[in-house]
Design an enzyme around this catalytic site. Structure first.
Site, PDB file in Angstrom:
ATOM      1  N   ASP A  54     -35.154   5.592  23.683  1.00 20.41           N
ATOM      2  CA  ASP A  54     -36.455   5.075  23.266  1.00 20.41           C
ATOM      3  C   ASP A  54     -37.283   4.814  24.522  1.00 20.41           C
ATOM      4  OD1 ASP A  54     -38.198   3.855  21.024  1.00 20.41           O
ATOM      5  OD2 ASP A  54     -38.136   2.266  22.540  1.00 20.41           O
ATOM      6  N   GLU A  64     -37.818  10.780  21.006  1.00 20.57           N
ATOM      7  CA  GLU A  64     -38.948  10.802  20.084  1.00 20.57           C
ATOM      8  C   GLU A  64     -39.844  11.989  20.427  1.00 20.57           C
ATOM      9  OE1 GLU A  64     -40.102   6.305  18.957  1.00 20.57           O
ATOM     10  OE2 GLU A  64     -40.107   6.755  21.099  1.00 20.57           O
ATOM     11  N   ASP A  70     -35.980  -2.194  21.123  1.00 16.36           N
ATOM     12  CA  ASP A  70     -35.882  -0.856  21.698  1.00 16.36           C
ATOM     13  C   ASP A  70     -34.500  -0.251  21.469  1.00 16.36           C
ATOM     14  OD1 ASP A  70     -38.471  -1.130  22.563  1.00 16.36           O
ATOM     15  OD2 ASP A  70     -37.926  -1.751  24.590  1.00 16.36           O
TER      16      ASP A  70
END
Length: 402
Positions: A183, A267, A363
């Site tokens: 992340d 991501e 996170d």
């Protein structure tokens, strides 16, 4: 497998002037070729690499200053322009500004380049029309030279060799059953699903203060003056050190993550779109422009895209797979029960599920969700963006089909 090797050059004054001249000629060829392509497109016609190369030979007879640079370097410039226009469109390619573009040029023929080791710390390379140039031997070449690119960063010149290592990407990872989710954030550069925080301060407080003073000084100086050039050079030295630290951090982090994990999920972030300016236009002025500018600086400072590129480069040597998953709701989804609620994200660092009460670092929880989405790819045949129709849903609580 092709890899790059970058070394710092130690040029004589004459060689430094030659490199600057080669860079200026390549910039002129790029801008002229781009303007020609745009003019043809306005008329509804096309222009590509082949006719431009033929016209370059004619231009050398009319403009003798073009002959100062090696022919292969100018042809490579047109080839790079052709590739850029095909990838981004003729009107999407940028001009090479004299003030903002750092001079660089490439020798595409590797068999014309000779490298000799001079000692433990120094070596030399023979480049067309430059002759023998000395460079700092910081690492072995490790392969056959395919091309060489000479470029300037600040006041220092560098040479980058593209070498063929003679090896291939491993078919399987050394630890095939390992997986990790990453992340990326603005507070911490990267947080992995195993709870590791990867971050570094790229600019020291005293460098920040000096950078601001130099910017204020730059505004008051006259454009084109010698003092302004000195100030710009001082600013470049600071930003150069920051860039080197960021590059070192991304490479160091990526190598260790790829070496320990066969699957790495990130991501799917469009960094360029996320860091676009919010200033708007005269007809429709932007909103929260200063806040958006601060967020853009924070994102760019952490090097999100550079970390992704470093991971892909490291994965070539370890056999790791890099997967991009849909970032939607990963920070609002409980990794234990799967409940989605924006109120579960109490703060930047605290996540407490409103359904089951699960607590974790926000996170780390998001990184675990990305890891699970990546693990769903091999079984389902998708990229973890959504649940595949080929597999029945599985309950997070029991681990069995409902």
């Amino acid at each position: 497998m092709l890899s790059g090797r970058r070394y710092r050059l130690e040029l004589t004054d004459e060689q430094s002037k030659q490199c600057q001249e080669f860079g200026d000629i390549c910039r002129a060829v790029w801008n002229t070729g781009l303007e020609q392509r745009r003019e043809y497109r306005r008329r509804g016609a096309w222009m590509n690499y082949v006719p431009q190369t033929a016209e370059l030979a004619e231009a050398k007879r009319e403009h003798p200053w073009l002959k100062a640079a090696p022919a292969q370097v100018l042809q490579q410039t047109l080839r790079d322009l052709d590739r850029a226009c095909n990838a981004h469109g003729t009107f999407g390619v940028r001009w090479r500004s004299k003030a903002r573009w750092s001079p660089s040029f490439r020798f595409p023929v590797g068999n014309l380049i000779t490298v000799e080791r001079l000692g433990r710390k120094w070596a030399r390379a023979k480049l067309p029309k430059l002759g023998w140039v000395r460079f700092r031997w910081s690492r072995p070449l490790g392969g056959e030279i395919r091309s060489a690119t000479v470029g300037r960063k600040g006041s220092q010149w560098f040479v980058s060799f593209l070498v063929a290592e003679g090896c291939e990407t491993p078919r399987t990872h050394a630890m095939p059953d390992t997986a990790v989710g990453i992340d990326r954030g603005v507070t911490v550069a990267a947080v992995t699903s195993d709870g590791t925080f990867h971050d570094r301060q790229f600019i020291a407080p005293h460098e920040t203060a000096r950078y601001r003073r130099l910017q204020q000084k730059l505004i008051r100086q006259k454009k084109g003056s010698a003092n302004r050039r000195k100030t710009i050079a001082a600013i470049g030295r600071i930003t150069g050190r920051v860039t080197d630290r960021r590059t070192d951090f991304c490479a160091y982090t990526a190598n260790r993550i790829a070496a320990r994990n066969a699957l790495v999920t990130l991501e799917d972030l469009r960094t360029r779109n996320m860091t676009a300016s919010a200033s708007g236009t005269l007809d429709q002025p932007g909103r929260n422009v200063r806040q958006k500018a601060g967020l853009n600086r924070a994102i760019l400072d952490k090097g999100w895209h550079k970390l992704e590129l470093a991971l892909r480069s490291a994965a070539r040597h370890t056999g790791s797979r890099i997967l991009l998953v849909n970032p939607a709701y990963t920070s609002q989804t409980c990794n234990r029960c799967g409940h989605v609620d924006a109120k579960s994200r109490k703060s930047q660092a605290v996540f407490e599920c409103t359904a089951c009460g699960h607590r974790d670092h926000a996170d780390v929880n998001a990184a675990k969700n990305q890891r699970d989405a990546g693990l769903a790819f091999p079984a389902c045949g998708d990229l973890g963006i959504s649940r595949s129709t080929k597999q029945e849903p599985v309950s997070r609580a029991t681990g069995r089909n409902p």
